[in-house]
Design a protein around this motif. Structure first.
Motif, PDB file in Angstrom:
ATOM      1  N   SER A  78       0.780  -1.077  -0.127  1.00  0.00           N
ATOM      2  CA  SER A  78       0.004  -0.013  -0.020  1.00  0.00           C
ATOM      3  C   SER A  78       0.859   1.247   0.049  1.00  0.00           C
ATOM      4  CB  SER A  78      -0.870  -0.163   1.287  1.00  0.00           C
ATOM      5  OG  SER A  78      -1.808  -1.044   1.262  1.00  0.00           O
ATOM      6  N   VAL A  79       1.950   1.346   0.930  1.00  0.00           N
ATOM      7  CA  VAL A  79       2.563   2.459   0.944  1.00  0.00           C
ATOM      8  C   VAL A  79       3.648   2.497  -0.122  1.00  0.00           C
ATOM      9  CG1 VAL A  79       4.551   1.591   2.401  1.00  0.00           C
ATOM     10  CG2 VAL A  79       3.944   3.869   2.427  1.00  0.00           C
ATOM     11  N   VAL A  80       4.124   1.481  -0.676  1.00  0.00           N
ATOM     12  CA  VAL A  80       5.018   1.320  -2.002  1.00  0.00           C
ATOM     13  C   VAL A  80       4.331   1.962  -3.068  1.00  0.00           C
ATOM     14  CG1 VAL A  80       5.995  -0.114  -3.432  1.00  0.00           C
ATOM     15  CG2 VAL A  80       6.593  -0.462  -1.128  1.00  0.00           C
ATOM     16  N   SER A  81       2.779   1.388  -3.300  1.00  0.00           N
ATOM     17  CA  SER A  81       2.024   1.765  -4.331  1.00  0.00           C
ATOM     18  C   SER A  81       1.720   3.241  -4.466  1.00  0.00           C
ATOM     19  CB  SER A  81       0.752   1.132  -4.411  1.00  0.00           C
ATOM     20  OG  SER A  81       0.907  -0.237  -4.555  1.00  0.00           O
ATOM     21  N   LEU A  82       1.529   3.986  -3.239  1.00  0.00           N
ATOM     22  CA  LEU A  82       1.350   5.235  -3.005  1.00  0.00           C
ATOM     23  C   LEU A  82       2.677   6.083  -3.445  1.00  0.00           C
ATOM     24  CD1 LEU A  82      -0.519   7.503  -1.792  1.00  0.00           C
ATOM     25  CD2 LEU A  82       0.512   7.296   0.263  1.00  0.00           C
ATOM     26  N   PHE A  83       3.759   5.655  -3.200  1.00  0.00           N
ATOM     27  CA  PHE A  83       5.000   6.430  -3.230  1.00  0.00           C
ATOM     28  C   PHE A  83       5.210   6.526  -4.916  1.00  0.00           C
ATOM     29  CE2 PHE A  83       9.427   6.255  -4.243  1.00  0.00           C
ATOM     30  CZ  PHE A  83       9.822   7.501  -3.871  1.00  0.00           C
ATOM     31  N   TYR A  84       5.067   5.146  -5.533  1.00  0.00           N
ATOM     32  CA  TYR A  84       5.219   5.050  -7.069  1.00  0.00           C
ATOM     33  C   TYR A  84       4.112   5.683  -7.729  1.00  0.00           C
ATOM     34  CZ  TYR A  84       9.427   2.218  -6.369  1.00  0.00           C
ATOM     35  OH  TYR A  84      10.592   1.631  -6.082  1.00  0.00           O
ATOM     36  N   CYS A  85       3.007   5.370  -7.420  1.00  0.00           N
ATOM     37  CA  CYS A  85       1.916   5.776  -8.502  1.00  0.00           C
ATOM     38  C   CYS A  85       1.851   7.387  -8.370  1.00  0.00           C
ATOM     39  CB  CYS A  85       0.593   5.247  -7.745  1.00  0.00           C
ATOM     40  SG  CYS A  85       0.502   3.585  -7.980  1.00  0.00           S
ATOM     41  N   THR A  86       2.031   8.163  -7.246  1.00  0.00           N
ATOM     42  CA  THR A  86       2.030   9.588  -6.966  1.00  0.00           C
ATOM     43  C   THR A  86       3.058  10.225  -7.752  1.00  0.00           C
ATOM     44  OG1 THR A  86       2.931   9.455  -4.686  1.00  0.00           O
ATOM     45  CG2 THR A  86       0.500   9.826  -4.951  1.00  0.00           C
ATOM     46  N   SER A  87       4.391   9.597  -7.739  1.00  0.00           N
ATOM     47  CA  SER A  87       5.532  10.099  -7.979  1.00  0.00           C
ATOM     48  C   SER A  87       5.751   9.838  -9.542  1.00  0.00           C
ATOM     49  CB  SER A  87       6.950   9.593  -7.432  1.00  0.00           C
ATOM     50  OG  SER A  87       6.992   8.028  -7.510  1.00  0.00           O
ATOM     51  N   ILE A  88       5.260   8.815 -10.215  1.00  0.00           N
ATOM     52  CA  ILE A  88       5.040   8.551 -11.763  1.00  0.00           C
ATOM     53  C   ILE A  88       4.122   9.372 -12.256  1.00  0.00           C
ATOM     54  CG2 ILE A  88       4.494   6.828 -13.247  1.00  0.00           C
ATOM     55  CD1 ILE A  88       5.632   4.757 -11.752  1.00  0.00           C
TER      56      ILE A  88
END
Length: 322
Positions: A246-256
């Protein structure tokens, strides 16, 4: 006309998340709370990890490094925004912009690579437990960290140097709370084709690739979890994997999403909100997801707290005796 397209522009204006005066105290309070929570929490994690010898394993080595990077990452953006709100000043110098952009890119890249390395570490620990210490030896751990730092430095330096070649028209207003590469490239008056191609290529390769690797690692971990006979063990393992993803997806999806966005800076409220997620919220969440849910870390923190209280009590007793 030559004076308007001056690459030596002296300052930019950071407009922040909102220009409404009534909202400013709320933004200041929320970000100040998140800033201190992230800084103090991650600092305690580092102290607790270093103080306990049984935590000198690859997992906690990476965790300690992540905490240090998150402290630096938060320090790069949040204090400037808080000072701007408090002083009602929106000005940031051109040199300050370049420096801030370099470190934002640098720590974003480090977070990117560290999350990937930590996912690989968990994959080896769960899927190949008998070979874990042989594979994740100290030399490999140090090499992975060094490669992450070197790669992040080179990428940040390349983007920063590419921005130096751009021209800007008179006073530049950035509707953001820090100097973000994507925002500035779209504000330039000169040809930004090379910058845009480089930005998109780096984003796809250096975030899409690691994110794919993380998903692969956790897919293998989930497959291994199915072999656990205990229902409680399965639930705990699935809960841990779900929180990590969940936290990894939040980081990657928002930064991408931010770096691949083609929206103009004048309609970039959603981009600024997404930037808050990967620069401020994610470092704070890493504290809870990777550290405070870990039994060994909580034990180490309790030991550190008891040791601090005991030391304070002894110091007070000595003062009273004197």
């Amino acid at each position: 006309m030559e004076s308007e397209n001056d690459t030596r522009i002296s300052e930019f204006l950071l407009l922040g998340l909102s220009q409404e005066p009534i909202v400013q105290p709320l933004i200041f309070g929320v970000f100040l709370f998140m800033y201190f929570l992230t800084m103090i929490g991650n600092l305690l994690i580092i102290l607790a990890t270093v103080s306990k010898s049984h935590l000198n394993t690859p997992m906690y080595f990476f965790l300690c490094t992540l905490s240090f990077v998150d402290i630096c990452f938060t320090y790069t953006t949040t204090p400037k925004m808080l000072v701007n709100i408090q002083t009602q000043s929106k000005v940031i110098t051109y040199a300050g912009c370049i420096i801030q952009m370099f470190f934002v890119l640098f720590f974003t890249g480090l977070d990117d690579f560290l999350l990937t390395v930590m996912a690989y570490d968990r994959y080896v620990a769960i899927c190949r437990p008998l070979h874990y210490m042989a594979i994740m030896n100290p030399q490999l751990c140090v090499l992975l960290i060094l490669l992450s730092w070197i790669t992040s430095v080179l990428i940040s330096l390349l983007h920063s140097l590419m921005v130096l070649r751009l021209s800007f028209c008179t006073q530049v207003e950035i509707p953001h709370f820090f100097y973000e590469l994507n925002q500035v490239v779209h504000l330039s008056c000169s040809d930004t084709f090379i910058n845009v191609v480089l930005l998109y290529s780096a984003t796809v390769l250096l975030t899409g690739g690691p994110f794919t690797g993380i998903l692969y690692s956790y897919s293998k971990i989930v497959s291994s979890i199915y072999t656990i006979s205990s229902a409680q063990g399965k639930y705990k393992a699935f809960s841990t994997c779900a929180s990590h993803l969940s936290v990894v997806s939040l980081f990657y999806c928002t930064s991408i999403g931010v770096y691949l966005s083609t929206t103009t800076t004048h309609n970039s409220h959603s981009s600024a909100t997404a930037s808050v997620m990967y620069t401020v919220v994610t470092p704070m969440l890493n504290l809870f997801i990777y550290s405070l849910r870990n039994k060994d870390v909580k034990t180490a923190l309790s030991f550190l707290w008891r040791k601090t209280i005991k030391g304070s009590t002894v110091l007070i007793s000595k003062k009273c005796t004197c």
